[in-house]
Scaffold this motif. Structure first.
Motif, mmCIF file in Angstrom:
data_model
loop_
_atom_site.group_PDB
_atom_site.id
_atom_site.type_symbol
_atom_site.label_atom_id
_atom_site.label_comp_id
_atom_site.label_asym_id
_atom_site.label_seq_id
_atom_site.Cartn_x
_atom_site.Cartn_y
_atom_site.Cartn_z
ATOM 1 N N GLU A 45 18.383 -13.635 -27.347
ATOM 2 C CA GLU A 45 18.100 -14.919 -26.697
ATOM 3 C C GLU A 45 19.096 -15.981 -27.164
ATOM 4 O OE1 GLU A 45 16.466 -17.156 -23.949
ATOM 5 O OE2 GLU A 45 15.637 -15.186 -24.389
ATOM 6 N N GLY A 46 19.677 -16.672 -26.233
ATOM 7 C CA GLY A 46 20.653 -17.707 -26.550
ATOM 8 C C GLY A 46 22.069 -17.192 -26.703
ATOM 9 N N VAL A 47 22.249 -15.888 -26.756
ATOM 10 C CA VAL A 47 23.585 -15.297 -26.915
ATOM 11 C C VAL A 47 24.171 -14.921 -25.563
ATOM 12 C CG1 VAL A 47 24.884 -13.385 -27.936
ATOM 13 C CG2 VAL A 47 23.019 -14.446 -29.212
ATOM 14 N N LEU A 48 23.340 -14.342 -24.700
ATOM 15 C CA LEU A 48 23.812 -13.926 -23.383
ATOM 16 C C LEU A 48 23.948 -15.113 -22.443
ATOM 17 C CD1 LEU A 48 21.776 -10.689 -22.594
ATOM 18 C CD2 LEU A 48 24.170 -10.866 -23.237
ATOM 19 N N PRO A 49 24.971 -15.133 -21.619
ATOM 20 C CA PRO A 49 25.109 -16.208 -20.631
ATOM 21 C C PRO A 49 23.942 -16.191 -19.634
ATOM 22 C CG PRO A 49 27.130 -14.903 -20.782
ATOM 23 C CD PRO A 49 26.088 -14.195 -21.592
ATOM 24 N N GLU A 50 23.663 -17.310 -19.034
ATOM 25 C CA GLU A 50 22.553 -17.441 -18.086
ATOM 26 C C GLU A 50 22.739 -16.557 -16.862
ATOM 27 O OE1 GLU A 50 19.622 -19.052 -18.374
ATOM 28 O OE2 GLU A 50 20.256 -19.444 -20.439
ATOM 29 N N GLY A 51 23.969 -16.251 -16.494
ATOM 30 C CA GLY A 51 24.241 -15.469 -15.295
ATOM 31 C C GLY A 51 23.955 -13.987 -15.428
ATOM 32 N N VAL A 52 23.686 -13.514 -16.643
ATOM 33 C CA VAL A 52 23.410 -12.094 -16.840
ATOM 34 C C VAL A 52 22.019 -11.792 -16.283
ATOM 35 C CG1 VAL A 52 23.021 -10.280 -18.559
ATOM 36 C CG2 VAL A 52 24.874 -11.931 -18.872
ATOM 37 N N PRO A 53 21.938 -10.822 -15.360
ATOM 38 C CA PRO A 53 20.621 -10.512 -14.790
ATOM 39 C C PRO A 53 19.673 -9.954 -15.842
ATOM 40 C CG PRO A 53 22.301 -8.981 -13.964
ATOM 41 C CD PRO A 53 22.997 -9.991 -14.806
ATOM 42 N N ARG A 54 18.405 -10.330 -15.708
ATOM 43 C CA ARG A 54 17.393 -9.855 -16.647
ATOM 44 C C ARG A 54 16.294 -9.061 -15.949
ATOM 45 N NH1 ARG A 54 19.767 -14.016 -19.122
ATOM 46 N NH2 ARG A 54 19.692 -14.225 -21.384
ATOM 47 N N ASP A 55 16.330 -9.031 -14.644
ATOM 48 C CA ASP A 55 15.341 -8.308 -13.860
ATOM 49 C C ASP A 55 15.571 -6.808 -14.023
ATOM 50 O OD1 ASP A 55 13.410 -7.681 -11.823
ATOM 51 O OD2 ASP A 55 15.110 -7.354 -10.470
ATOM 52 N N PRO A 56 14.565 -6.052 -14.483
ATOM 53 C CA PRO A 56 14.747 -4.619 -14.714
ATOM 54 C C PRO A 56 15.203 -3.842 -13.478
ATOM 55 C CG PRO A 56 12.729 -5.356 -15.758
ATOM 56 C CD PRO A 56 13.244 -6.503 -14.941
ATOM 57 N N VAL A 57 14.684 -4.178 -12.304
ATOM 58 C CA VAL A 57 15.074 -3.454 -11.087
ATOM 59 C C VAL A 57 16.552 -3.681 -10.799
ATOM 60 C CG1 VAL A 57 14.692 -3.214 -8.603
ATOM 61 C CG2 VAL A 57 12.738 -3.508 -10.142
ATOM 62 N N THR A 58 17.015 -4.901 -10.928
ATOM 63 C CA THR A 58 18.433 -5.207 -10.706
ATOM 64 C C THR A 58 19.300 -4.462 -11.702
ATOM 65 O OG1 THR A 58 17.865 -7.395 -9.869
ATOM 66 C CG2 THR A 58 20.127 -7.077 -10.603
ATOM 67 N N LEU A 59 18.905 -4.451 -12.966
ATOM 68 C CA LEU A 59 19.686 -3.760 -13.990
ATOM 69 C C LEU A 59 19.713 -2.250 -13.765
ATOM 70 C CD1 LEU A 59 18.597 -5.881 -17.066
ATOM 71 C CD2 LEU A 59 20.844 -5.833 -15.990
ATOM 72 N N VAL A 60 18.598 -1.690 -13.312
ATOM 73 C CA VAL A 60 18.567 -0.257 -12.992
ATOM 74 C C VAL A 60 19.529 0.037 -11.844
ATOM 75 C CG1 VAL A 60 17.119 1.543 -11.944
ATOM 76 C CG2 VAL A 60 16.273 0.245 -13.912
ATOM 77 N N LYS A 61 19.555 -0.822 -10.838
ATOM 78 C CA LYS A 61 20.457 -0.608 -9.699
ATOM 79 C C LYS A 61 21.927 -0.743 -10.120
ATOM 80 C CE LYS A 61 17.228 -1.953 -6.082
ATOM 81 N NZ LYS A 61 16.902 -2.944 -5.028
ATOM 82 N N ILE A 62 22.225 -1.702 -10.985
ATOM 83 C CA ILE A 62 23.601 -1.856 -11.489
ATOM 84 C C ILE A 62 23.999 -0.605 -12.274
ATOM 85 C CG2 ILE A 62 25.051 -3.123 -13.133
ATOM 86 C CD1 ILE A 62 23.453 -5.668 -12.276
ATOM 87 N N ASP A 63 23.120 -0.168 -13.146
ATOM 88 C CA ASP A 63 23.391 1.025 -13.947
ATOM 89 C C ASP A 63 23.587 2.246 -13.047
ATOM 90 O OD1 ASP A 63 23.505 2.378 -16.592
ATOM 91 O OD2 ASP A 63 21.709 3.399 -15.823
ATOM 92 N N ALA A 64 22.766 2.369 -12.025
ATOM 93 C CA ALA A 64 22.900 3.490 -11.083
ATOM 94 C C ALA A 64 24.248 3.435 -10.374
ATOM 95 C CB ALA A 64 21.757 3.463 -10.070
ATOM 96 N N GLY A 65 24.663 2.251 -9.973
ATOM 97 C CA GLY A 65 25.963 2.106 -9.323
ATOM 98 C C GLY A 65 27.110 2.500 -10.240
#
Length: 161
Positions: A45-65
């Motif tokens: 918390e406080g280290v990652l930029p605000e633009g980094v997605p935190r939604d698990p579904v979005t992150l799973v889709k990015i990882d899948a891609g």
């Protein structure tokens, strides 16, 4: 070499297959990784930029891609070292999120997760080898050192003592 033409697609196949599976069931995969993601995001918390997605579904889709794209690149020999590096970068958090055997008390389930964890560690070893594989050509470091030595010799020959 024939070995690379066979080994790369074999190594890549599990990532392509897994990426397709994750895209088909992003919600299900997200439920599995959500506790890990919540713990991780709390720690950074406080280290990652605000633009980094935190939604698990979005992150799973990015990882899948990443898995599908880098897996296809590795399988076809297009930028195989970069593809291997990207797959390794995807494999580590996936393994930590989905095979947390240290949190499991039931012996049979724990043993299954240990097996999957070790399998992924073995895949990581294969990816490390593929990341370092120069295809029989000298590495960039070797070529740079050799070029520097040649340049130094040329400069000595041209410049007065």
């Amino acid at each position: 070499m024939i070995l690379r033409r066979v080994a790369r697609p074999l190594l890549a196949s599990i990532f392509i297959y897994g990426g397709i599976g994750a895209l088909r069931d992003a919600q299900g995969h997200a439920k599995v990784v959500e506790p890990f993601l919540n713990d991780t995001f709390d720690k950074v918390e406080g280290v990652l930029p605000e633009g980094v997605p935190r939604d698990p579904v979005t992150l799973v889709k990015i990882d899948a891609g990443v898995k599908i794209g880098a897996g296809l690149a590795l399988a076809t020999g297009k930028a195989p070292r970069l593809a291997s590096f990207l797959l390794l970068g995807s494999l580590v958090p996936t393994t930590l999120a989905t095979h947390r055997f240290w949190d499991i008390k039931e012996p049979a389930e724990r043993q299954q997760q240990i097996t999957q964890f070790v399998k992924n560690a073995s895949l990581a070893g294969g990816l490390l080898l593929a990341t370092a594989d120069t295809g029989g050509k000298p590495s960039l470091g070797w070529r740079a050192r050799r070029g520097a030595k040649k340049a130094a010799k040329r400069a000595e020959a041209v410049l007065p003592n």
